[in-house]
Motif scaffolding. Structure first.
Motif, short mmCIF file in Angstrom:
data_model
loop_
_atom_site.label_atom_id
_atom_site.label_comp_id
_atom_site.label_asym_id
_atom_site.label_seq_id
_atom_site.Cartn_x
_atom_site.Cartn_y
_atom_site.Cartn_z
N ILE A 244 15.71 6.21 -9.27
CA ILE A 244 14.41 6.40 -9.90
C ILE A 244 14.71 6.76 -11.35
N THR A 245 14.21 5.95 -12.29
CA THR A 245 14.70 6.07 -13.67
C THR A 245 13.76 6.72 -14.67
N GLU A 246 12.46 6.69 -14.43
CA GLU A 246 11.52 7.14 -15.48
C GLU A 246 10.28 7.78 -14.88
N LEU A 247 10.48 8.64 -13.91
CA LEU A 247 9.34 9.16 -13.15
C LEU A 247 8.37 10.00 -13.99
N ASP A 248 7.11 9.66 -13.91
CA ASP A 248 6.02 10.56 -14.31
C ASP A 248 4.78 10.17 -13.52
N VAL A 249 3.82 11.06 -13.46
CA VAL A 249 2.59 10.85 -12.68
C VAL A 249 1.41 11.28 -13.54
N ARG A 250 0.78 10.30 -14.16
CA ARG A 250 -0.28 10.64 -15.11
C ARG A 250 -1.63 10.81 -14.43
N ILE A 251 -2.50 11.54 -15.12
CA ILE A 251 -3.82 11.88 -14.59
C ILE A 251 -4.84 11.57 -15.69
N GLU A 252 -6.02 11.09 -15.29
CA GLU A 252 -7.12 10.91 -16.24
C GLU A 252 -7.68 12.29 -16.57
N LEU A 253 -7.71 12.63 -17.84
CA LEU A 253 -8.12 13.96 -18.27
C LEU A 253 -9.64 14.06 -18.39
N PRO A 254 -10.21 15.21 -18.09
CA PRO A 254 -9.56 16.43 -17.63
C PRO A 254 -9.14 16.33 -16.16
N ALA A 255 -8.01 16.92 -15.87
CA ALA A 255 -7.49 16.88 -14.49
C ALA A 255 -8.27 17.86 -13.62
N ASP A 256 -8.62 17.42 -12.41
CA ASP A 256 -9.22 18.36 -11.46
C ASP A 256 -8.19 18.72 -10.36
N SER A 257 -8.58 19.64 -9.51
CA SER A 257 -7.60 20.17 -8.55
C SER A 257 -7.15 19.12 -7.55
N ASN A 258 -8.03 18.16 -7.23
CA ASN A 258 -7.62 17.09 -6.32
C ASN A 258 -6.54 16.22 -6.96
#
Ligand code: XIL
Length: 315
Positions: free
Chosen positions: A234-248
């Protein structure tokens, strides 16, 4: 309770980060986490073509050398990124004739790989990056348009000649699950192997987004590549979120981070996991995906997030 590298080592895996030169040089808080939590480093930009040979035959290694020196001082290994890519490659390359472009590719690979070939810290390279389109065809980049598909095999042969000990990888995104693109990559790796082309590993970038869901059958996908006789990473892991992030979304992000680590641990040939940065203070996500962010495991003040715990606990 960490560090991540101890937990990963207990499972014979590396845990890595993508290094940005400026904070590594200038921010003690960045440097402290970078050097204690991780066992592997990839240069976020320093070893790319525009960072190493922006002008024809004028090679610049200061930024790459700084990252390699930090890694060496902290018992970390370095994955070279990346030799042949359609992006961050200067215009002088893109306009060459086929004969000249192939020669420029060979010269670039020989010089860049050769620069670190005798450094035991630099152990592997992304030889080609992102050569597929989303439908499973070859990306119609200037490389493909000028040289045809043969540029891929040629690049691996040039890299092997420049450093016979380095592990040589193909790397791409949206290939983590089983889909048309990953199947095209599988078929290419299989074909390269059967032709004796020196390819050792496959890199799965793993730029995930909570709104797109988790890749389907990731473990099975990694395993089918491993069954071809290559290692996977796994070479470039990230997990983006549409802002604003909620708890789910935060909860889903934690699950995704944990599931990526678990998929790697479930595949013997998976050598480790590199996160594309570590702090939300320095991440490519907001620049590339407007309105999205918070994709990494430390917040902008260098406090570990729940995603850090998810990674730690998954190891
Ligand atoms: C990104 C870097 O994170 C940015 O700083 C830069 O401006 C653009 O490139 N796939 C890759 C990486 O293989 O090299 C990219 O890195 C992210 C996508």
């Amino acid at each position: 309770a960490g560090p991540l590298r101890a937990a990963a080592a207990a499972k014979s895996r590396f845990i890595g980060y993508a290094a940005a030169n400026s904070p590594l040089a200038n921010e003690a808080a960045y440097r402290s986490i970078a050097t204690t939590e991780f066992s592997q480093v990839t240069a976020e930009n320093a070893m790319k073509w525009d960072g190493t040979e922006n002008v024809d035959n004028a090679f610049t290694y200061a930024n790459g050398d700084a990252i390699v020196a930090s890694a060496a001082a902290n018992n970390q290994v370095v994955h070279g990124h990346t030799l042949v890519w359609h992006s961050q490659t200067p215009g002088w390359v893109q306009g060459l004739s086929a004969t000249a472009m192939r020669a420029a590719m060979q010269d670039h690979i020989s010089n860049v790989v050769g620069h670190w070939a005798n450094n035991p810290v630099v152990q592997s390279w992304d030889v080609v990056n992102e050569v597929f389109d989303e439908n499973g065809g070859m990306r119609t980049s200037f490389w493909y348009n000028t040289l045809g598909q043969s540029f891929v095999a040629d690049a691996f042969r040039y890299a092997r000649a420049a450093d016979p000990d380095a592990k040589l990888c193909i790397n791409d995104y949206n290939v983590e699950g089983i889909n048309a693109k990953s199947t095209a990559m599988y078929n290419l790796v299989s074909s390269l192997k059967s032709q004796g082309v020196p390819i050792d590993c496959v890199g799965f970038q793993t730029h995930l987004a909570v709104q797109y869901g988790f890749p389907s059958q990731m473990q099975q996908n990694l395993q089918r590549f491993a069954d071809l006789g290559v290692t996977v990473r796994i070479t470039e892991l990230d997990v983006r979120i549409e802002l604003p992030a909620d708890s789910n979304e935060i909860a889903a992000q934690n699950t995704y981070y944990g599931n990526v680590v678990k998929a790697c641990l479930a595949v013997t040939a998976c050598t480790g996991v590199t996160i594309w940065g570590f702090t939300d203070k320095y991440s490519w996500i907001p620049d590339t995906f407007p309105g999205q962010g918070q994709g990494l495991i430390y917040d902008t003040n260098y406090s570990p997030k729940s995603a850090y715990t998810a990674v730690l606990d998954a190891f």
